[in-house]
Design a protein around this motif. Sequence first.
Motif, PDB file in Angstrom:
ATOM      1  N   PHE A 127      38.280  53.007  38.247  1.00  0.00           N
ATOM      2  CA  PHE A 127      39.573  52.901  38.927  1.00  0.00           C
ATOM      3  C   PHE A 127      39.792  51.521  39.554  1.00  0.00           C
ATOM      4  O   PHE A 127      40.270  51.413  40.685  1.00  0.00           O
ATOM      5  N   GLY A 128      39.449  50.470  38.798  1.00  0.00           N
ATOM      6  CA  GLY A 128      39.646  49.119  39.308  1.00  0.00           C
ATOM      7  C   GLY A 128      41.097  48.822  39.631  1.00  0.00           C
ATOM      8  O   GLY A 128      41.407  48.213  40.654  1.00  0.00           O
ATOM      9  N   GLY A 129      42.008  49.248  38.756  1.00  0.00           N
ATOM     10  CA  GLY A 129      43.423  48.991  38.983  1.00  0.00           C
ATOM     11  C   GLY A 129      44.048  49.899  40.013  1.00  0.00           C
ATOM     12  O   GLY A 129      44.935  49.487  40.764  1.00  0.00           O
ATOM     13  N   ILE A 130      43.589  51.154  40.076  1.00  0.00           N
ATOM     14  CA  ILE A 130      44.171  52.112  41.022  1.00  0.00           C
ATOM     15  C   ILE A 130      43.647  51.881  42.436  1.00  0.00           C
ATOM     16  O   ILE A 130      44.428  51.805  43.397  1.00  0.00           O
ATOM     17  N   LEU A 131      42.337  51.757  42.578  1.00  0.00           N
ATOM     18  CA  LEU A 131      41.747  51.586  43.907  1.00  0.00           C
ATOM     19  C   LEU A 131      41.738  50.124  44.357  1.00  0.00           C
ATOM     20  O   LEU A 131      42.250  49.787  45.425  1.00  0.00           O
ATOM     21  N   GLY A 132      41.148  49.264  43.532  1.00  0.00           N
ATOM     22  CA  GLY A 132      40.969  47.870  43.939  1.00  0.00           C
ATOM     23  C   GLY A 132      42.260  47.102  44.095  1.00  0.00           C
ATOM     24  O   GLY A 132      42.609  46.664  45.198  1.00  0.00           O
ATOM     25  N   SER A 133      42.996  46.957  43.004  1.00  0.00           N
ATOM     26  CA  SER A 133      44.240  46.177  43.041  1.00  0.00           C
ATOM     27  C   SER A 133      45.449  47.033  43.386  1.00  0.00           C
ATOM     28  O   SER A 133      46.551  46.498  43.509  1.00  0.00           O
ATOM     29  N   GLY A 134      45.243  48.318  43.533  1.00  0.00           N
ATOM     30  CA  GLY A 134      46.350  49.213  43.855  1.00  0.00           C
ATOM     31  C   GLY A 134      46.363  49.648  45.301  1.00  0.00           C
ATOM     32  O   GLY A 134      47.042  49.073  46.147  1.00  0.00           O
ATOM     33  N   THR A 158      43.974  44.467  26.007  1.00  0.00           N
ATOM     34  CA  THR A 158      45.240  44.022  26.601  1.00  0.00           C
ATOM     35  C   THR A 158      45.355  44.462  28.047  1.00  0.00           C
ATOM     36  O   THR A 158      45.686  43.662  28.938  1.00  0.00           O
ATOM     37  N   LEU A 159      45.093  45.735  28.311  1.00  0.00           N
ATOM     38  CA  LEU A 159      45.272  46.271  29.660  1.00  0.00           C
ATOM     39  C   LEU A 159      44.251  45.696  30.644  1.00  0.00           C
ATOM     40  O   LEU A 159      44.587  45.374  31.790  1.00  0.00           O
ATOM     41  N   PHE A 160      43.012  45.547  30.196  1.00  0.00           N
ATOM     42  CA  PHE A 160      42.007  44.971  31.097  1.00  0.00           C
ATOM     43  C   PHE A 160      42.255  43.475  31.341  1.00  0.00           C
ATOM     44  O   PHE A 160      41.939  42.966  32.412  1.00  0.00           O
ATOM     45  N   LEU A 161      42.815  42.788  30.354  1.00  0.00           N
ATOM     46  CA  LEU A 161      43.186  41.390  30.563  1.00  0.00           C
ATOM     47  C   LEU A 161      44.320  41.280  31.584  1.00  0.00           C
ATOM     48  O   LEU A 161      44.333  40.367  32.421  1.00  0.00           O
ATOM     49  N   VAL A 162      45.269  42.200  31.521  1.00  0.00           N
ATOM     50  CA  VAL A 162      46.353  42.220  32.513  1.00  0.00           C
ATOM     51  C   VAL A 162      45.788  42.487  33.898  1.00  0.00           C
ATOM     52  O   VAL A 162      46.155  41.826  34.884  1.00  0.00           O
ATOM     53  N   LEU A 163      44.871  43.457  33.988  1.00  0.00           N
ATOM     54  CA  LEU A 163      44.241  43.751  35.276  1.00  0.00           C
ATOM     55  C   LEU A 163      43.456  42.553  35.798  1.00  0.00           C
ATOM     56  O   LEU A 163      43.465  42.267  37.000  1.00  0.00           O
ATOM     57  N   LEU A 164      42.794  41.861  34.903  1.00  0.00           N
ATOM     58  CA  LEU A 164      42.039  40.668  35.289  1.00  0.00           C
ATOM     59  C   LEU A 164      42.977  39.593  35.843  1.00  0.00           C
ATOM     60  O   LEU A 164      42.718  39.019  36.908  1.00  0.00           O
ATOM     61  N   ALA A 165      44.066  39.345  35.135  1.00  0.00           N
ATOM     62  CA  ALA A 165      45.026  38.328  35.576  1.00  0.00           C
ATOM     63  C   ALA A 165      45.675  38.713  36.908  1.00  0.00           C
ATOM     64  O   ALA A 165      45.790  37.884  37.822  1.00  0.00           O
TER      65      ALA A 165
END
Length: 201
Positions: free
Chosen positions: A48-55, A158-165
């Motif tokens: 949940f990197g995008g949901i918890l970390g960046s979200g 694609t999605l993990f690259l977007v999350l990385l950026a």
Amino acid sequence: MCPGAFSKCLGISLLPLSVVCVLCNILLFFPGGTPVDSKLLSEEVWYFGGILGSGVLMLFPALVFLGLKNNDCCGCCGNASCGRRFAMLSSILFAGVGVLGAAYSVGVSVLAITRGPFCMKKDSKEWTYPLENSEYVFNPASWKQCVEPVDVVHWNLTLFLVLLAMGLIQSVLCAVQVVNGLVGALCGDCRGCCPEAQATA
């Protein structure tokens, strides 16, 4: 631009980035755009990197930054601006939370990109990480090793690259707020704190 107003701009910028990160993480649960058994998803999706970390974690600093411009906690010890100075100083703590959240999302994304997706290998028909420890990112021909889910390599990459950026951008914005918070705490806000305090000053 005043530190408080600049903080609001940073908060406004962080909110849509957080929404994008949450959506990307949700889409990762549907590789290739189709639902699959939860056991067939890459491990990194469940971090949940995008949901918890960046979200979720990013919402705290974003909301705090948005509220700094309208902070009316002024007047203490005869100093009309000390309330704003303290608010700017406290925003540094929330900026630190944002940096940690973004760093977590970036770390998960880098791990997922390096490892590649969990998929059925073309030759053995086993579910594994066939692209792990390879330079598959720069070799699209190797993506054919994953036969199921369809287009899972392109989808995950694609999605993990977007999350990385997005995570890197969020880190920079929160780091900028650390500097902005220090400036606001040391120099005060260029706007008046509250009319009542100014009138009695």
